[in-house]
Design a protein around this motif. Structure first.
Motif, PDB file in Angstrom:
ATOM      1  N   LEU A  73       1.776  -0.678 -10.008  1.00 33.63           N
ATOM      2  CA  LEU A  73       0.973  -0.253  -8.858  1.00 33.63           C
ATOM      3  C   LEU A  73       1.206   1.214  -8.517  1.00 33.63           C
ATOM      4  CD1 LEU A  73       1.181  -3.227  -6.341  1.00 33.63           C
ATOM      5  CD2 LEU A  73      -0.758  -2.527  -7.717  1.00 33.63           C
ATOM      6  N   THR A  74       2.438   1.688  -8.696  1.00 37.70           N
ATOM      7  CA  THR A  74       2.734   3.084  -8.367  1.00 37.70           C
ATOM      8  C   THR A  74       2.298   4.030  -9.471  1.00 37.70           C
ATOM      9  OG1 THR A  74       4.968   2.871  -9.251  1.00 37.70           O
ATOM     10  CG2 THR A  74       4.678   2.473  -6.905  1.00 37.70           C
ATOM     11  N   ASN A  75       1.893   3.513 -10.617  1.00 44.35           N
ATOM     12  CA  ASN A  75       1.422   4.375 -11.691  1.00 44.35           C
ATOM     13  C   ASN A  75      -0.038   4.764 -11.535  1.00 44.35           C
ATOM     14  OD1 ASN A  75       3.901   4.433 -12.927  1.00 44.35           O
ATOM     15  ND2 ASN A  75       3.454   2.676 -14.261  1.00 44.35           N
ATOM     16  N   THR A  76      -0.767   4.150 -10.648  1.00 42.30           N
ATOM     17  CA  THR A  76      -2.152   4.524 -10.405  1.00 42.30           C
ATOM     18  C   THR A  76      -2.197   5.638  -9.370  1.00 42.30           C
ATOM     19  OG1 THR A  76      -2.454   2.922  -8.636  1.00 42.30           O
ATOM     20  CG2 THR A  76      -2.912   2.166 -10.878  1.00 42.30           C
ATOM     21  N   TYR A  77      -3.322   6.334  -9.302  1.00 42.18           N
ATOM     22  CA  TYR A  77      -3.452   7.447  -8.359  1.00 42.18           C
ATOM     23  C   TYR A  77      -3.338   6.964  -6.916  1.00 42.18           C
ATOM     24  CZ  TYR A  77      -5.414  11.252  -5.666  1.00 42.18           C
ATOM     25  OH  TYR A  77      -5.604  12.226  -4.732  1.00 42.18           O
ATOM     26  N   LEU A  78      -4.085   5.919  -6.581  1.00 47.19           N
ATOM     27  CA  LEU A  78      -4.044   5.382  -5.219  1.00 47.19           C
ATOM     28  C   LEU A  78      -2.663   4.818  -4.900  1.00 47.19           C
ATOM     29  CD1 LEU A  78      -5.572   4.755  -2.614  1.00 47.19           C
ATOM     30  CD2 LEU A  78      -6.238   2.578  -3.627  1.00 47.19           C
ATOM     31  N   GLY A  79      -2.046   4.177  -5.865  1.00 45.28           N
ATOM     32  CA  GLY A  79      -0.705   3.648  -5.657  1.00 45.28           C
ATOM     33  C   GLY A  79       0.308   4.739  -5.366  1.00 45.28           C
ATOM     34  N   ARG A  80       0.203   5.878  -6.071  1.00 51.59           N
ATOM     35  CA  ARG A  80       1.109   7.004  -5.806  1.00 51.59           C
ATOM     36  C   ARG A  80       0.882   7.578  -4.421  1.00 51.59           C
ATOM     37  NH1 ARG A  80      -0.056   8.417 -11.089  1.00 51.59           N
ATOM     38  NH2 ARG A  80      -1.570   9.943 -10.381  1.00 51.59           N
TER      39      ARG A  80
END
Length: 79
Positions: A59-66
């Motif tokens: 999840l943190t690897n996506t733009y929104l997740g970051r």
């Protein structure tokens, strides 16, 4: 003296008795729903963080997740 102070503290007007009856007319599942959802959330969090942590990392690897991680990490930290 205490009896005079608390004399009308437990008075129920006949117009408000329907509020008390509303509690007993609710279905059991509605009463248990907060407890069931709390247990579901706790179980889901234990599963995601201990059994399958790759999902949280992905999840943190996506733009929104970051973006969400950066916002929450900067806003809700303890010193």
């Amino acid at each position: 003296m205490v009896q005079i102070f608390f004399g009308n503290a437990l008075y129920l007007s006949p117009n408000n008795i329907s509020i008390i009856e509303a509690e007993f007319s609710l279905p059991l599942i509605i009463k248990l729903l907060p407890a069931l959802l709390s247990l579901l959330g706790a179980t889901l969090s234990l599963y995601l963080y201990h059994v399958n942590p790759e999902f949280i990392i992905s999840l943190t690897n996506t733009y929104l997740g970051r973006q969400i991680y950066t916002f929450l990490n900067g806003k809700y930290f303890l010193m």
